[in-house]
Design a protein around this motif. Structure first.
Motif, mmCIF file in Angstrom:
data_model
loop_
_atom_site.group_PDB
_atom_site.id
_atom_site.type_symbol
_atom_site.label_atom_id
_atom_site.label_comp_id
_atom_site.label_asym_id
_atom_site.label_seq_id
_atom_site.Cartn_x
_atom_site.Cartn_y
_atom_site.Cartn_z
ATOM 1 N N ASP A 221 0.834 -1.196 0.000
ATOM 2 C CA ASP A 221 0.000 0.000 0.000
ATOM 3 C C ASP A 221 0.873 1.251 0.000
ATOM 4 N N GLY A 222 0.817 1.996 -1.097
ATOM 5 C CA GLY A 222 1.589 3.231 -1.198
ATOM 6 C C GLY A 222 2.994 3.061 -1.726
ATOM 7 N N VAL A 223 3.421 1.835 -2.024
ATOM 8 C CA VAL A 223 4.765 1.601 -2.550
ATOM 9 C C VAL A 223 4.797 1.961 -4.033
ATOM 10 N N GLU A 224 5.756 2.774 -4.425
ATOM 11 C CA GLU A 224 5.861 3.211 -5.817
ATOM 12 C C GLU A 224 6.625 2.163 -6.623
ATOM 13 N N GLY A 225 5.895 1.377 -7.404
ATOM 14 C CA GLY A 225 6.515 0.317 -8.189
ATOM 15 C C GLY A 225 7.060 0.794 -9.520
ATOM 16 N N ALA A 226 6.527 1.871 -10.001
ATOM 17 C CA ALA A 226 6.989 2.522 -11.229
ATOM 18 C C ALA A 226 6.663 3.998 -11.085
ATOM 19 N N ASN A 227 7.100 4.796 -12.023
ATOM 20 C CA ASN A 227 6.896 6.233 -11.915
ATOM 21 C C ASN A 227 5.419 6.580 -11.770
ATOM 22 N N ASP A 228 5.049 7.114 -10.593
ATOM 23 C CA ASP A 228 3.691 7.550 -10.299
ATOM 24 C C ASP A 228 2.678 6.405 -10.363
ATOM 25 N N VAL A 229 3.142 5.171 -10.114
ATOM 26 C CA VAL A 229 2.271 4.002 -10.053
ATOM 27 C C VAL A 229 2.503 3.326 -8.708
ATOM 28 N N PHE A 230 1.443 3.244 -7.882
ATOM 29 C CA PHE A 230 1.577 2.824 -6.499
ATOM 30 C C PHE A 230 0.807 1.536 -6.207
ATOM 31 N N GLY A 231 1.331 0.777 -5.289
ATOM 32 C CA GLY A 231 0.675 -0.446 -4.865
ATOM 33 C C GLY A 231 -0.592 -0.160 -4.080
ATOM 34 N N VAL A 232 -1.515 -1.130 -4.074
ATOM 35 C CA VAL A 232 -2.791 -0.959 -3.379
ATOM 36 C C VAL A 232 -3.155 -2.214 -2.579
ATOM 37 N N GLN A 233 -2.160 -2.920 -2.074
ATOM 38 C CA GLN A 233 -2.436 -4.159 -1.345
ATOM 39 C C GLN A 233 -1.751 -4.164 0.016
ATOM 40 N N LYS A 234 -2.511 -4.587 0.994
ATOM 41 C CA LYS A 234 -1.981 -4.718 2.354
ATOM 42 C C LYS A 234 -2.712 -5.886 3.008
ATOM 43 N N LYS A 235 -2.016 -7.006 3.150
ATOM 44 C CA LYS A 235 -2.695 -8.212 3.618
ATOM 45 C C LYS A 235 -1.677 -9.230 4.106
ATOM 46 N N THR A 236 -2.105 -10.079 5.031
ATOM 47 C CA THR A 236 -1.292 -11.205 5.466
ATOM 48 C C THR A 236 -1.978 -12.494 5.035
ATOM 49 N N VAL A 237 -1.223 -13.353 4.372
ATOM 50 C CA VAL A 237 -1.744 -14.618 3.851
ATOM 51 C C VAL A 237 -0.969 -15.763 4.488
ATOM 52 N N THR A 238 -1.673 -16.772 4.946
ATOM 53 C CA THR A 238 -1.009 -17.954 5.502
ATOM 54 C C THR A 238 -1.544 -19.203 4.811
ATOM 55 N N PHE A 239 -0.669 -20.154 4.601
ATOM 56 C CA PHE A 239 -1.090 -21.440 4.046
ATOM 57 C C PHE A 239 -0.227 -22.548 4.648
ATOM 58 N N THR A 240 -0.703 -23.767 4.498
ATOM 59 C CA THR A 240 -0.054 -24.923 5.115
ATOM 60 C C THR A 240 0.527 -25.830 4.040
ATOM 61 N N ILE A 241 1.710 -26.358 4.315
ATOM 62 C CA ILE A 241 2.308 -27.364 3.442
ATOM 63 C C ILE A 241 1.837 -28.734 3.927
ATOM 64 N N GLY A 242 1.192 -29.467 3.039
ATOM 65 C CA GLY A 242 0.672 -30.774 3.413
ATOM 66 C C GLY A 242 1.744 -31.840 3.381
#
Length: 406
Positions: A221-242
């Motif tokens: 969220d708010g990270v500039e990935g390219a000129n004047d293009v910003f990220g819009v994701q803020k989340k925690t994801v968890t998964f299990t290895i079977g």
């Protein structure tokens, strides 16, 4: 893979704040001085409220966060907050915290949308204050989103990497990668590798440890990935290895050996590609499963070689069209199933039309999960490209680490 959730699988929900500061507004209390008579007496002027409201999106701003936009109050508590889509009056549901100190929308806001917030609060003496703001969230043109796999809460096989595909070209790979962290309860070191400018995968040096928990923290969220293009994701994801399941296909013997947690479960006959349409060698990860799938040769550049509307028990191994799947149309005039490669590059398992029989294909489908590994060896074809599907295991660890921007 999944597409966003965007949760695909997913595409990811979160958003970008473009240097949005908190706006602190205080309102004057009382419209008249009740203690005065002719302006010469000794009456006291009513005091203004000590509560101070801060709306995170400044009035008139653009590029506000779709995740973190909200309202806070100091030295008081919120009494009412109304948020609407500007010009429509459409209400945006939200909630005030238990202590009255903050308000947030219940759901992620939309990108490129104009909103209005009106808030009131009171201090300890009951004196009120009001504040409002009209602002626009970050536009789609000025933001990027990554679709990722695996999904939150899933259980996957030991070969499943974390894979992000972005909808915009990323020029500042270091900034983006530094805001995605992947860790495992096994303690394995996890490194990201960029395939071009729109995809990054994360994996450890060896397959994940069976039974481990993997956590991915997305803070774009708010990270500039390219000129004047910003990220819009803020989340925690968890998964299990079977459990650990690795199946090895031998194109010489036309057999597949299925090994789970170090023990052989089954040896089954298979049919790999024929002499003109060989099967890739290498380590391939099951990325999708379909009980039934239409397979049309025109979609993989093989003209009118085949068009089968109901291929049973199909599991994707490459993005270019390699599957391991049931085969009910095997030419009965050929040698018995498992003696000769007859496919157009896929790995076939003996099956029946409709997929309802007690067959090797059904057994393998039922005993496989996304992230399981299928290794093909002794085929006359080349090794599959690491970015053709989720198949980065075909790259040495040295090469993998060299492709990191971290």
């Amino acid at each position: 893979m999944t597409t966003p959730d965007i949760s695909a699988r997913r595409a990811l929900g979160a958003c970008a704040v473009l240097a949005v500061g908190a706006l602190t507004l205080t309102a004057c209390g009382g419209g008249a001085d009740a203690g005065k008579d002719d302006g010469k007496g000794g009456g006291e002027s009513p005091k203004t409220s000590t509560a101070k409201i801060a709306i995170s999106a400044k009035d008139g701003s653009t590029g506000a966060s779709i995740n973190t936009t909200g309202v806070k109050v100091s030295d008081g508590e919120l009494t009412d907050v109304k948020m609407t889509v500007a010009g429509t009056g459409q209400s945006v549901p939200g909630f005030i915290s238990a202590n009255g100190g903050s308000w947030a929308p219940k759901e992620q806001l939309e990108r490129g949308t104009k909103y209005e917030i009106a808030a009131t609060a009171k201090d300890a003496d009951g004196r009120t204050v009001a504040a409002d703001s009209t602002f626009t969230t970050v536009s789609k043109a000025n933001s990027f989103i990554g679709t990722y796999t695996p999904d939150n809460g899933t259980t996957v096989g030991v070969g499943m990497p974390v894979s992000f595909s972005f909808d915009k070209v990323i020029s500042d790979k270091k900034a983006v990668q530094s805001h995605i962290t992947v860790s495992s309860s096994s303690g394995q070191k996890v490194v990201g590798h960029w395939f071009g400018s729109q995809r990054i995968d994360f994996r450890p040096e060896e397959y994940w440890k069976a039974g481990s928990k993997v956590t991915m923290k997305i803070d774009l969220d708010g990270v500039e990935g390219a000129n004047d293009v910003f990220g819009v994701q803020k989340k925690t994801v968890t998964f299990t290895i079977g459990r650990s399941q690795v199946s090895t296909v031998d194109a010489d013997t036309q057999t597949m050996t299925v090994v789970r947690d170090g023990k052989t479960l089954k040896n089954v006959p298979i049919s790999t590609g024929d002499a003109q349409n060989t099967t890739y060698n290498g380590q391939m990860v099951i990325s999708e499963k379909f009980p039934k799938l239409r397979m049309d040769s025109r979609t993989v550049g093989l003209a009118n070689a085949y068009d089968i509307p109901d291929v049973p028990h199909a599991m994707r191994l490459t993005q270019s069209g390699t599957f391991i799947h049931g085969n009910y149309w095997y030419n009965k005039g050929n040698p018995p199933f498992g003696r000769q490669g007859t496919s157009h590059g896929c790995v076939g398992l003996q099956d029946v039309q409709g997929g309802q029989g007690d067959t090797n294909a059904k057994w393998f489908y039922d005993n496989s999960i996304l992230g399981d590994v299928v290794i093909v060896k002794n085929s006359p074809d080349k090794t599959v490209s690491p970015d053709n599907g989720l198949n980065g295991w075909n790259m040495s660890w040295t090469e993998w680490v060299a492709g990191s921007a971290g």
